[in-house]
Scaffold this active site. Structure first.
Site, PDB file in Angstrom:
ATOM      1  NE  ARG A  39      -4.323  -1.729   1.671  1.00  0.00           N
ATOM      2  CZ  ARG A  39      -5.242  -2.197   2.482  1.00  0.00           C
ATOM      3  NH1 ARG A  39      -5.063  -2.090   3.792  1.00  0.00           N
ATOM      4  NH2 ARG A  39      -6.350  -2.739   2.024  1.00  0.00           N
ATOM      5  CE  LYS A 196     -19.009 -19.616   7.628  1.00  0.00           C
ATOM      6  NZ  LYS A 196     -19.414 -19.039   8.929  1.00  0.00           N
ATOM      7  N   GLY A 354      -8.169  -9.657  -0.559  1.00  0.00           N
ATOM      8  CA  GLY A 354      -6.937 -10.113   0.096  1.00  0.00           C
ATOM      9  C   GLY A 354      -6.538 -11.537  -0.223  1.00  0.00           C
ATOM     10  N   GLY A 377     -13.168  -4.874   0.994  1.00  0.00           N
ATOM     11  CA  GLY A 377     -14.585  -4.502   1.096  1.00  0.00           C
ATOM     12  C   GLY A 377     -15.077  -3.684  -0.084  1.00  0.00           C
TER      13      GLY A 377
END
Length: 396
Positions: A39, A196, A354, A377
């Site tokens: 980053r 999931k 990620g 996100g």
């Protein structure tokens, strides 16, 4: 492509102007040292370009989730690591006396301001905090796509208060995402993996109407297999979501989207590296005491053939339990196919999240993809078709 946002090309002369640049410097630290500087490196292009043009560059960033100001979440500790990757001096400016310290900076100087989240109102987009930040600058540049899904003072509020522009990393991200799902060249394939279904329901529902091929892997594939009547043994599976999975498969049928589920799988009786019970079998032959841990080689080869017919690929999540050998085989093989197709110019490939970045690095092909997003996100919300506040405000 026609852009609906302004970039650094549109700022005009910035000599001596104070430019507030929102970056994502939320890097992992181990023992007081930065353990992954991805980053920091991503921020270099925008900060260096503005500094070279004579701007006074004021970098805004958050770090962790502080309840109150604490030394271990201070950006002071990133001043040297950021200076090292930037190749020029970086000053640290605390919020105490920030205006006076900013006033001493010269054209071309770079300063890192303290953690924006040390203000309680940052995450609430508090107008008073927006004003506090805005008073320090003449222009605002958002270069932090990974924080763009949050309407915070430093990501959204400032863009309403000052002339706002996308930084180079943000620009590259938005261009790549437009190519992947905004205005893609068809056929489009999407790989969606992960543990999931529940965490990616909105992604799956959105994608079936957008893509031609939906490749489902990871633990979530087991829920879809169970919905199709397959006995998945003791595999990770959300049995309470089989009706939802069925509804997604029906929606895909109506939208002419082909859903690809594994038909051969790699199973074991225990989840461990190279277990003695390891075997490959048809999905209908999974024993009651076995768990599915990866997509099998025949299905992986068939998926590679699917990618060869596609023009665009968007990828989020691994196909198997890739952190443990040999359950990384399908992810690595398919990623290498995608990398090769991209290199030869037949595929535009965009990946994000990620786990996905880690998997592509493991396969050694991250640099072969058209674009790899470090956002988690924000990338997911974009795949869900949601408007991201930090992007929407740049395009208004």
């Amino acid at each position: 492509m026609a852009r609906n946002f302004k970039t650094l090309d549109d700022t005009g002369d910035v000599t001596g102007k104070r430019v507030l640049v929102r970056e994502d410097l939320n890097v992992p630290m181990t023992g007081g040292a930065v353990s992954d500087d991805t980053r920091l490196r991503a921020a270099v292009q925008t900060v260096a370009e503005l500094s070279d043009k004579g701007a006074i560059v004021l970098v805004l960033a958050h770090f962790g989730r502080p309840k109150a100001p604490t030394p271990d979440l201070s950006l002071a500790q990133l001043t040297k690591p950021f200076s090292d990757v930037l190749g020029r001096a970086v000053r640290y400016i605390d919020w105490e006396g920030d205006a006076e310290n900013v006033a001493t900076l010269q054209p071309g100087d770079v300063a890192l301001l303290e953690n924006t989240r040390f203000f309680g109102g940052e995450e609430k987009n508090d107008p008073a905090v927006v004003e506090r930040f805005a008073a320090l600058g003449d222009l605002y540049v958002n270069d932090a796509f990974s924080a763009a899904h949050r309407a915070h003072a430093s990501t959204e509020g400032l863009a309403r208060r000052l002339p706002a522009f996308a930084g180079r990393q943000m620009e590259a991200e938005l261009d790549a995402l437009d190519k992947a799902l905004g205005n893609p060249e068809h056929p489009v394939a999407a790989v969606v993996g992960g543990a999931k279904v529940s965490t990616k329901l909105d992604v799956l529902k959105h994608l079936v109407a957008q893509v031609d091929h939906l490749i489902i892997g990871g633990g979530m594939a087991n829920t879809f297999l169970a919905a199709r009547g397959v006995n998945v043994g003791k595999s990770l599976c959300e049995h309470d979501l089989t009706d939802t999975a069925e509804a997604i498969l029906d929606a895909a049928d109506k939208a002419n989207c082909t859903v690809h589920l594994p038909y051969d799988v790699v199973v074991a009786k225990e989840f461990a590296a190279n277990p003695p019970s390891l075997r490959t079998c048809n999905v209908h032959e999974v024993a009651a005491d076995e768990m599915i841990l990866d997509v099998g080689p025949a299905a992986t080869e068939a998926l590679a053939d699917v990618l060869k017919t596609c023009k665009t690929l968007v990828w989020n999540g691994p196909l198997g339990a890739f952190e443990t050998e040999p359950f990384d085989a399908a992810t690595v093989a398919l990623a290498r196919t995608a990398g090769a197709l991209t290199t030869e110019g037949s595929l535009v490939s965009v990946a994000g999240g990620g786990d996905t970045v880690a998997a592509l690095n493991q396969a050694g092909v991250a640099d072969q993809f058209s674009f790899v997003s470090t956002a988690g996100g924000a990338f997911l919300e974009w795949m869900e078709g949601k408007a991201l506040p930090g992007v929407a405000v740049l395009t208004r």
